[in-house]
Scaffold this motif. Structure first.
Motif, PDB file in Angstrom:
ATOM      1  N   GLU A  83       0.833  -1.203   0.000  1.00  0.00           N
ATOM      2  CA  GLU A  83       0.000   0.000   0.000  1.00  0.00           C
ATOM      3  C   GLU A  83       0.870   1.256   0.000  1.00  0.00           C
ATOM      4  O   GLU A  83       0.491   2.289   0.539  1.00  0.00           O
ATOM      5  CB  GLU A  83      -0.966  -0.011   1.189  1.00  0.00           C
ATOM      6  CG  GLU A  83      -1.994  -1.127   1.105  1.00  0.00           C
ATOM      7  CD  GLU A  83      -3.011  -1.091   2.235  1.00  0.00           C
ATOM      8  OE1 GLU A  83      -3.218  -0.018   2.843  1.00  0.00           O
ATOM      9  OE2 GLU A  83      -3.599  -2.152   2.513  1.00  0.00           O
ATOM     10  N   GLY A  84       2.016   1.144  -0.640  1.00  0.00           N
ATOM     11  CA  GLY A  84       2.867   2.320  -0.825  1.00  0.00           C
ATOM     12  C   GLY A  84       3.997   2.412   0.167  1.00  0.00           C
ATOM     13  O   GLY A  84       3.907   1.976   1.314  1.00  0.00           O
ATOM     14  N   ASN A  85       5.081   2.998  -0.303  1.00  0.00           N
ATOM     15  CA  ASN A  85       6.273   3.233   0.501  1.00  0.00           C
ATOM     16  C   ASN A  85       6.353   4.718   0.847  1.00  0.00           C
ATOM     17  O   ASN A  85       6.174   5.556  -0.043  1.00  0.00           O
ATOM     18  CB  ASN A  85       7.513   2.820  -0.311  1.00  0.00           C
ATOM     19  CG  ASN A  85       8.809   3.102   0.411  1.00  0.00           C
ATOM     20  OD1 ASN A  85       8.911   2.865   1.600  1.00  0.00           O
ATOM     21  ND2 ASN A  85       9.790   3.622  -0.315  1.00  0.00           N
ATOM     22  N   PRO A  86       6.564   5.089   2.121  1.00  0.00           N
ATOM     23  CA  PRO A  86       6.974   4.276   3.258  1.00  0.00           C
ATOM     24  C   PRO A  86       5.857   3.885   4.223  1.00  0.00           C
ATOM     25  O   PRO A  86       6.149   3.579   5.389  1.00  0.00           O
ATOM     26  CB  PRO A  86       7.968   5.192   3.959  1.00  0.00           C
ATOM     27  CG  PRO A  86       7.344   6.556   3.787  1.00  0.00           C
ATOM     28  CD  PRO A  86       6.719   6.539   2.412  1.00  0.00           C
ATOM     29  N   ALA A  87       4.610   3.888   3.785  1.00  0.00           N
ATOM     30  CA  ALA A  87       3.517   3.563   4.711  1.00  0.00           C
ATOM     31  C   ALA A  87       3.711   2.189   5.341  1.00  0.00           C
ATOM     32  O   ALA A  87       3.505   2.002   6.550  1.00  0.00           O
ATOM     33  CB  ALA A  87       2.172   3.640   3.992  1.00  0.00           C
ATOM     34  N   GLY A  88       4.138   1.217   4.512  1.00  0.00           N
ATOM     35  CA  GLY A  88       4.306  -0.136   5.025  1.00  0.00           C
ATOM     36  C   GLY A  88       5.405  -0.240   6.060  1.00  0.00           C
ATOM     37  O   GLY A  88       5.218  -0.810   7.142  1.00  0.00           O
ATOM     38  N   VAL A  89       6.563   0.324   5.737  1.00  0.00           N
ATOM     39  CA  VAL A  89       7.687   0.188   6.663  1.00  0.00           C
ATOM     40  C   VAL A  89       7.475   1.038   7.917  1.00  0.00           C
ATOM     41  O   VAL A  89       7.916   0.675   9.011  1.00  0.00           O
ATOM     42  CB  VAL A  89       9.025   0.520   5.963  1.00  0.00           C
ATOM     43  CG1 VAL A  89       9.237   2.021   5.787  1.00  0.00           C
ATOM     44  CG2 VAL A  89      10.196  -0.108   6.709  1.00  0.00           C
ATOM     45  N   LYS A  90       6.744   2.146   7.805  1.00  0.00           N
ATOM     46  CA  LYS A  90       6.436   2.928   9.008  1.00  0.00           C
ATOM     47  C   LYS A  90       5.482   2.154   9.929  1.00  0.00           C
ATOM     48  O   LYS A  90       5.578   2.253  11.156  1.00  0.00           O
ATOM     49  CB  LYS A  90       5.843   4.288   8.633  1.00  0.00           C
ATOM     50  CG  LYS A  90       6.899   5.322   8.253  1.00  0.00           C
ATOM     51  CD  LYS A  90       6.305   6.708   8.116  1.00  0.00           C
ATOM     52  CE  LYS A  90       7.405   7.773   8.002  1.00  0.00           C
ATOM     53  NZ  LYS A  90       6.841   9.141   7.875  1.00  0.00           N
ATOM     54  N   GLN A  91       4.566   1.388   9.337  1.00  0.00           N
ATOM     55  CA  GLN A  91       3.692   0.547  10.151  1.00  0.00           C
ATOM     56  C   GLN A  91       4.517  -0.494  10.911  1.00  0.00           C
ATOM     57  O   GLN A  91       4.301  -0.736  12.095  1.00  0.00           O
ATOM     58  CB  GLN A  91       2.651  -0.157   9.269  1.00  0.00           C
ATOM     59  CG  GLN A  91       1.778  -1.170  10.000  1.00  0.00           C
ATOM     60  CD  GLN A  91       0.958  -0.561  11.113  1.00  0.00           C
ATOM     61  OE1 GLN A  91       0.470   0.566  10.986  1.00  0.00           O
ATOM     62  NE2 GLN A  91       0.789  -1.279  12.215  1.00  0.00           N
ATOM     63  N   ALA A  92       5.490  -1.094  10.221  1.00  0.00           N
ATOM     64  CA  ALA A  92       6.353  -2.071  10.881  1.00  0.00           C
ATOM     65  C   ALA A  92       7.147  -1.417  12.007  1.00  0.00           C
ATOM     66  O   ALA A  92       7.322  -1.995  13.088  1.00  0.00           O
ATOM     67  CB  ALA A  92       7.292  -2.702   9.862  1.00  0.00           C
TER      68      ALA A  92
END
Length: 293
Positions: free
Chosen positions: A249-258
């Motif tokens: 669902e887009g970068n950096p949304a995914g890694v920020k969720q992690a």
């Protein structure tokens, strides 16, 4: 240039709930990534949401990152754009203290010819206060920096020291590796293909997932660079689904969720980006349980 062998991380920019840059969170992010054993940091690339930061915010992020890093690892500043003269002005105003190189993305949206791309980087090379790393990411820019243009730039300008390749084209990779100058670094810009790229002679990766799991990705890259692919492959395979979710669902949304799950920083992003859905967040949480032991 050995300082850019191994794992670099395209660092996120943490935000507060009101959208302001979270400088306390930035310090935590820097310490988390360096604590994972990576070799260097890239500040305000695409993953840092540089397109949504003001000039002053960029200056503040660069200077504070240098302060928090305190010389522990090399730093690379993302300074690029589709207005060549604006890029030159940004470089002129850039405080190089604590920084070792500039990563400059190929001009986006304009769709320049290969000659236009060459002339853009020629102007950058002739004015850059630090060594330059090219960045080819046609999925975002709308145009490819061809292998021929990459090699031409590498041969013509000694301060263009590397390229971050995120084209996904192994045909492109083959021609760059075949013809590049010996000391010119070929760096993966895609986490999922880093292992095969290192097998071709790539110097490492500028990683997105390394924001969340710096130890796992840097351990794998070091094994690959030593030629121990038998030990590296299980790590590579273990990160495939996690990596897919980082971009679902887009970068950096995914890694920020992690990173939120790990207690490193909040998951706030700036519009037009949005946080990941609850369904994707749940999948990211589950994958983290497998990876972080």
């Amino acid at each position: 240039m050995n300082k850019f062998y191994g794992t670099g991380v395209a660092m996120v920019t943490p935000f507060q709930a009101d959208g302001a840059v979270d400088f306390s969170g930035l310090e935590t992010v820097v310490n988390h990534i360096i604590g994972g054993g990576v070799e260097y940091l890239v500040i305000l690339g695409t993953t840092g949401e540089s397109a949504t930061l003001s000039k002053q915010e960029k200056k503040d992020v660069w200077s504070n990152t240098a302060k928090f890093n305190n010389g522990r690892v090399p730093l690379v500043a993302g300074i690029g754009g589709n207005n060549t003269y604006e890029v030159l002005k940004s470089m002129e105003e850039f405080d190089t203290a604590g920084y070792d190189a500039i990563l400059s993305v190929s001009p986006y949206y304009n769709k320049p010819t290969q000659e236009g791309i060459y002339q853009h980087y020629k102007a950058i090379a002739e004015n850059a206060p630090l060594p330059v790393i090219l960045y080819n990411v046609p999925g975002r820019t709308g145009s490819m920096v061809s292998a021929e243009t990459t090699i031409r730039l590498a041969n013509d300008f000694k301060n263009i020291i590397a390229t971050k390749e995120a084209s996904g084209s192994f045909d492109q990779f083959n021609y760059i590796m075949k013809d590049k100058p010996k000391n010119f670094l070929f760096i993966s810009g895609d986490d999922p293909v880093t292992l095969p790229m290192i097998a071709m002679g790539c110097a490492g990766v500028i990683s997105v997932i390394g924001n969340a799991i710096p130890k796992e990705i840097s351990d794998m890259v070091r094994l690959c660079l030593k030629g121990d692919y038998e030990s590296a492959r299980p790590l590579h395979y273990s990160m495939i689904e996690f990596t897919r979710l980082m971009f679902a669902e887009g970068n950096p949304a995914g890694v920020k969720q992690a990173m939120k799950e790990l207690g490193v920083c909040a998951d706030h992003v700036r519009l037009p980006l949005t946080k990941v859905s609850s369904a994707t967040a749940a999948k990211i949480s589950a994958e983290l349980q497998h990876l972080i032991k």
